[in-house]
Structure formats: structure tokens, C-alpha cells
Design a protein around this motif. Structure first.
Motif, mmCIF file in Angstrom:
data_model
loop_
_atom_site.group_PDB
_atom_site.id
_atom_site.type_symbol
_atom_site.label_atom_id
_atom_site.label_comp_id
_atom_site.label_asym_id
_atom_site.label_seq_id
_atom_site.Cartn_x
_atom_site.Cartn_y
_atom_site.Cartn_z
ATOM 1 N N ALA A 159 0.182 -9.293 -7.995
ATOM 2 C CA ALA A 159 1.998 -9.395 -8.018
ATOM 3 C C ALA A 159 2.711 -8.800 -6.652
ATOM 4 C CB ALA A 159 2.542 -8.901 -9.219
ATOM 5 N N VAL A 160 1.860 -7.922 -6.351
ATOM 6 C CA VAL A 160 2.233 -7.361 -4.739
ATOM 7 C C VAL A 160 2.481 -8.351 -3.788
ATOM 8 C CG1 VAL A 160 1.718 -4.902 -5.371
ATOM 9 C CG2 VAL A 160 0.033 -6.725 -3.732
ATOM 10 N N PHE A 161 1.687 -9.477 -3.925
ATOM 11 C CA PHE A 161 1.679 -10.431 -3.030
ATOM 12 C C PHE A 161 2.800 -11.627 -3.254
ATOM 13 C CE2 PHE A 161 -2.496 -8.879 -2.763
ATOM 14 C CZ PHE A 161 -2.594 -8.658 -1.409
ATOM 15 N N GLU A 162 3.259 -11.304 -4.371
ATOM 16 C CA GLU A 162 4.463 -12.629 -4.494
ATOM 17 C C GLU A 162 5.679 -12.154 -4.228
ATOM 18 O OE1 GLU A 162 3.637 -12.595 -8.767
ATOM 19 O OE2 GLU A 162 1.946 -13.942 -8.586
ATOM 20 N N VAL A 163 6.118 -12.350 -3.092
ATOM 21 C CA VAL A 163 7.500 -11.911 -2.592
ATOM 22 C C VAL A 163 8.238 -13.217 -2.035
ATOM 23 C CG1 VAL A 163 6.904 -9.665 -2.050
ATOM 24 C CG2 VAL A 163 6.422 -11.459 -0.378
ATOM 25 N N PRO A 164 9.129 -13.464 -1.761
ATOM 26 C CA PRO A 164 10.016 -14.553 -1.378
ATOM 27 C C PRO A 164 9.429 -14.845 0.185
ATOM 28 C CG PRO A 164 11.449 -13.244 -2.468
ATOM 29 C CD PRO A 164 10.325 -12.617 -2.321
ATOM 30 N N GLY A 165 9.084 -16.089 0.233
ATOM 31 C CA GLY A 165 8.329 -16.565 1.568
ATOM 32 C C GLY A 165 6.875 -16.414 1.653
ATOM 33 N N ASN A 167 5.726 -13.633 2.682
ATOM 34 C CA ASN A 167 5.576 -12.978 3.993
ATOM 35 C C ASN A 167 5.101 -11.369 3.601
ATOM 36 O OD1 ASN A 167 6.201 -15.164 5.567
ATOM 37 N ND2 ASN A 167 8.509 -14.524 5.349
ATOM 38 N N ILE A 168 3.990 -11.168 3.492
ATOM 39 C CA ILE A 168 3.454 -9.578 3.538
ATOM 40 C C ILE A 168 3.302 -9.078 4.637
ATOM 41 C CG2 ILE A 168 1.623 -8.227 2.446
ATOM 42 C CD1 ILE A 168 3.077 -9.930 0.401
ATOM 43 N N GLU A 169 4.109 -8.101 5.149
ATOM 44 C CA GLU A 169 4.117 -7.359 6.394
ATOM 45 C C GLU A 169 3.288 -6.303 6.274
ATOM 46 O OE1 GLU A 169 6.284 -7.792 9.033
ATOM 47 O OE2 GLU A 169 7.005 -9.661 7.832
ATOM 48 N N THR A 170 2.862 -5.684 5.397
ATOM 49 C CA THR A 170 2.061 -4.311 5.408
ATOM 50 C C THR A 170 1.233 -4.501 3.924
ATOM 51 O OG1 THR A 170 3.394 -3.044 6.567
ATOM 52 C CG2 THR A 170 1.414 -2.241 5.422
ATOM 53 N N LEU A 171 0.069 -4.591 4.055
ATOM 54 C CA LEU A 171 -1.090 -4.646 2.821
ATOM 55 C C LEU A 171 -0.571 -3.500 1.995
ATOM 56 C CD1 LEU A 171 -4.629 -6.210 4.016
ATOM 57 C CD2 LEU A 171 -2.833 -7.189 2.457
ATOM 58 N N PRO A 172 -0.709 -3.488 0.842
ATOM 59 C CA PRO A 172 -0.659 -2.281 0.028
ATOM 60 C C PRO A 172 -1.841 -1.542 -0.207
ATOM 61 C CG PRO A 172 -0.473 -4.258 -1.407
ATOM 62 C CD PRO A 172 -0.361 -4.630 -0.127
#
Length: 183
Positions: A159-165, A167-172
């Protein structure tokens, strides 16, 4: 997954080394349908395809200084890799991925995407060194006492990868778990 273990017995104990390998392919999606016409909407609520791999080489020594006392010390390198494609969706999680919106779906009211890319790709790799130790003492022929400590690794939820667009700036960061046990 597959596991390979090699061991060597010696005068004072047993040395073990090996590796665990696990590979998983997942294709998850949810497509809303009109209950009357049974027609699917143009875009899903979500659609993601990912491959995860873990490779965990380890080594440990089981020392037996006396017939009643056993001490095990070990280390594992936990290497977890993820390759993921997240596809355009109806705006529930990812959205149009660079395309435009052309009206709304009559069933769900979600936007209809025109153009853009079909999916965004992500990859992540996590490496952790995880120790473990165990001590067991045979009190009688029927009773023993033990203590155990180990660290484990938990990959962040998808779910941490499920963001609008997408776009993951920094890996959790992952989570290191510590376990203590006595008995």
C-alpha cells in the motif's frame, strides 16, 4: 521457496550454512461491474503486477560444551527485492498516469483516462543482517530450559506504493523485528 543446508559435525558442535530462496508472482486487480448490465468499467479500482524475490544466506554454529548445554549463534543476510508495475486506474489509487480525463464513468462516476502511460514501474531492494542466538540446558531427562533471541525483517506493505500518479520519491524503510523467548 527452496532451501539448501550444508552441515559439518565437529568435536565441539555443528556448523551449518545454507540459503533460502523464494519467488512470488502476483497480479492483483479489481474491476467494478454494473450489476444490471454486468458490463465492466473501462478502468479498474486498482491493478498491480509484482514479482518479489527473497534470498537469505545464513551461517550458524551449534556449540555443545557439555552434553546438557547447547548454544547456537547465527547470522542471516536477508535480501528482499520487489519489481512492480502499477497500471492506470479509475482514480482510486494511481489515476491517469499522465493522461487526460475525458468525462466520468456512468457506473462509478470515476474519471475516464485518455492517453498517458499504461503503467509506472517501481523496484525496491532491502538488505538486512539478522542475528540469532539460542541457549538450551537439559535439567533432567524430561525437563530443559531455553532462551532464544532473533531478529527478523518485515518489508513495507504494498500500500505504501499506491499513491496518486504512482510517484514514489523515497522508498519507505523496512522494519526490524526483535524476538525474545524463554521457557
Amino acid at each position: 521457496g527452496d532451501e539448501t543446508i550444508l552441515s559439518k559435525e565437529m568435536k565441539w558442535g555443528v556448523f551449518r550454512a545454507g540459503a533460502w530462496y523464494d519467488w512470488a508472482y502476483t497480479d492483483r486487480y479489481q474491476i467494478p461491474s454494473n450489476p444490471v448490465t454486468q458490463a465492466d468499467t473501462p478502468l479498474p479500482n486498482f491493478h498491480e503486477h509484482f514479482i518479489s524475490q527473497s534470498f537469505d544466506p545464513f551461517a550458524e554454529f551449534q556449540w555443545t560444551p557439555t552434553p546438557r548445554l547447547v548454544l547456537v549463534l547465527g547470522i542471516k543476510a536477508s535480501d528482499y527485492a520487489l519489481a512492480m508495475n502499477q497500471y492506470q486506474d479509475n482514480g482510486n489509487k494511481i489515476g491517469c498516469l499522465g493522461g487526460g480525463v475525458s468525462g466520468k464513468d456512468p457506473v462509478t462516476g470515476a474519471p475516464i483516462c485518455i492517453g498517458g502511460v499504461a503503467f509506472v514501474a517501481h523496484s525496491a531492494n532491502y538488505l538486512s543482517w539478522l542475528p540469532n542466538a539460542a541457549l538450551r540446558y537439559q535439567l533432567t531427562s524430561f525437563w530443559s530450559a531455553y532462551a532464544h533471541f532473533a531478529e527478523g525483517f518485515r518489508f513495507p506493505p504494498i500500500a505504501v506504493f499506491e499513491v496518486p500518479g504512482g510517484n514514489i520519491e523515497t522508498l519507505p524503510k523496512g522494519t526490524i523485528n526483535k524476538t525474545y523467548e524463554v521457557g
